[in-house]
Design an enzyme around this catalytic site. Structure first.
Site, short mmCIF file in Angstrom:
data_model
loop_
_atom_site.label_atom_id
_atom_site.label_comp_id
_atom_site.label_asym_id
_atom_site.label_seq_id
_atom_site.Cartn_x
_atom_site.Cartn_y
_atom_site.Cartn_z
N HIS A 19 0.84 -1.20 0.00
CA HIS A 19 0.00 0.00 0.00
C HIS A 19 0.88 1.25 0.00
O HIS A 19 0.61 2.21 -0.72
CB HIS A 19 -0.91 0.01 1.23
CG HIS A 19 -1.92 -1.09 1.21
ND1 HIS A 19 -3.25 -0.86 1.00
CD2 HIS A 19 -1.80 -2.43 1.35
CE1 HIS A 19 -3.91 -2.00 1.01
NE2 HIS A 19 -3.05 -2.98 1.23
N ASP A 116 -5.83 5.88 1.21
CA ASP A 116 -5.92 4.48 0.86
C ASP A 116 -7.34 4.03 1.23
O ASP A 116 -7.82 4.31 2.34
CB ASP A 116 -4.89 3.74 1.73
CG ASP A 116 -4.67 2.32 1.29
OD1 ASP A 116 -5.64 1.67 0.89
OD2 ASP A 116 -3.52 1.88 1.38
#
Ligand code: UDP
Length: 470
Positions: A19, A116
């Site tokens: 991520h 995110d």
């Protein structure tokens, strides 16, 4: 540009390499385009990072590219990913709001939040302080569609599973031809989170929450190539706000911060492997890496290792120190002796560079999305051995739609590893997969070049969403 007038993007990645890396790539691109960047690390991740580097802090990458710590009140170890997601949400909603408020008092003040999608705390915080927010989905569009179908799978009574036997009695092979844009999925391919009997599974609930957030968001960014996932992206567009496909991001960055961002990993990176690859013939090396967090049994590592020993090709194998949960992997003397002329085993490598190396002939992977994209950028065909989450979806799409690789049997055995590696390196199907790998490489380059789909999408994202120009 007057510093105080600069657009200022605050980026909040979920604390895991798969991520952090794509958010860092996007941050680098925005920095090139004149944005001031605040890159937020949750405290737990930050602590582990500085510990692994034996330092006290992570220095800013540039005067206008700073790192900030977000208090998360998390212990160093957590039982599972579901707990990590829910606790992060619970503990960070307030702290992220406070952080944004503090940043708003400085100059230049933030102008947008890029969160995110897994960090469900961000939307609430951004709205609280009146900042526009965008959700960044770091996995594949097909992985997104998998999450999108969780609620319907529950409504149709397909999950949760009735009991444990359903993971082995063929039930997971149930065809699901109603998932938009992915007609050939079986239940087993949608996501391993669904292999549960728990009607109140924390991970499933968190995934559904992520999708609800995405539906409410201003826009969604996906690190994918539109040409690769067109059917799925078009199908998603009917349910979600505008989707910006801007991948592979690795093709879009100019790499101006690269030297520094490479230091942002927990494990000691072995750069020697690049010199080792320099001395190998073109397309001759098998590269094996199962990503940053997935784990396997010691038995499975041994089968993979002996498969590599038996295949006859040179190999670079990354054995992450924590690849086997709770156990240190010690490779057999006999294996090391047999492969010493043609095998290199390291704990971590600069994967993006490895996958671009001309000596690479094949990538054996867990089918994590960043790894698949990096393989596309390098034009390297793949053998997939998916372990967890939407890796199974990526693998299914790759085998059924994209055509640049094959799947290794879940019940991994040395003979099967060796056989499939040989087939991919010198067999007829291997040739076809290699041809497709090169086709996708070319398409990804076209998408990133001026007028290409990812390049145009990025321009639109920056102008209409992040800078709010009409
Ligand atoms: N990575 C790396 N060196 C390694 C292993 C992984 O640089 O030895 C990077 C890899 O390039 C990718 C990320 O870690 O960007 C892993 O992300 P992916 O989505 O493939 O898998 P995950 O770790 O999330 O399962």
């Amino acid at each position: 540009m007057d510093t105080q007038m600069k657009p200022h993007a605050v980026l909040l990645p979920f604390p895991a390499a798969g991520h952090v890396n794509p958010l860092m790539q996007l941050a680098e691109i925005l920095h090139t385009k004149g944005f001031h960047i605040t890159f937020v690390y949750t405290d737990n991740f930050y602590r582990q990072l500085v510990k692994s580097k034996s330092t006290d802090s992570i220095p800013s990458l540039a005067p206008d590219f700073q790192f900030v710590r977000l208090p998360d009140n998390l212990p160093d170890t957590l039982p599972d990913i579901g707990t990590k997601c829910t606790l992060t949400h619970k503990n960070c909603t307030e702290t992220f709001t406070t952080l944004l408020k503090q940043l708003m008092e400085k100059s230049p003040a933030p102008t947008c939040v890029i969160s995110d999608a897994v960090m469900t705390c961000a939307m609430h915080a951004a709205r609280e302080v009146g900042l526009p927010e965008v959700q960044f989905w770091t996995a594949s569009a097909c992985g997104f569609m998998g999450h999108h179908s969780f609620e319907e799978l529950i409504q149709r009574g397909i999950v949760p599973l009735k009991d444990e036997s359903y993971t082995k009695n063929g039930y997971l092979d149930t065809p699901l031809d109603w998932i938009p844009g992915m007609k050939h999925m079986r239940l087993r391919d949608v996501n391993t989170f669904l292999y549960t009997t728990n009607p109140n599974d924390t991970m499933i609930n968190h995934c559904i929450e992520q999708m609800k957030n995405c539906q409410r968001s201003g826009a969604i960014i996906i690190n994918t190539l539109y040409e690769l996932e067109k059917d799925v992206v078009d199908a998603l567009a009917t349910y979600y706000p505008p989707i910006y496909t801007i991948g592979p991001l690795a093709n879009m960055t100019d790499g101006h911060l690269k030297d520094n961002t490479q230091n942002l990993t927990f494990f000691e990176e072995n750069k020697e492997c690049l010199n080792w690859l320099d001395n190998k013939a073109k397309s001759s090396v098998v590269y094996v890496n199962f990503g940053s967090h997935a784990s396997m049994t010691l038995e499975q590592t041994k089968e993979i290792g002996w498969g590599l020993a038996k295949c006859g090709f040179d190999f670079l194998w990354v054995v992450r120190p924590n690849i086997v949960k709770g156990e240190k992997v010690v490779l057999d003397e006999e294996f090391l002796e047999e492969t010493k002329e043609r095998g290199l085993v390291v704990p971590w490598c600069p994967q993006e560079m490895v996958l671009k190396h001309p000596s690479l002939g094949l990538f054996v992977t867990h089918a994590g999305w960043n790894s698949l994209l990096e393989a596309i950028v390098g034009g390297v065909p793949l053998i997939c051995w998916p372990i967890v989450a939407e890796q199974v979806t990526n693998c299914r799409q790759l085998c059924k739609v994209w055509g640049n690789g094959m799947e290794l049997d879940k019940d991994v055995k040395r003979e099967k590893v060796a056989e499939l590696v040989r087939e991919m390196m010198v067999g007829e199907s291997g040739k076809e997969k290699r041809r497709m790998a090169l086709t996708w490489k070319r398409k990804a380059e076209e998408a990133a070049s001026a007028g290409g789909s990812s390049s145009l999408s990025l321009d639109r994202l920056i102008n209409y969403v992040l800078l709010k120009n009409d």
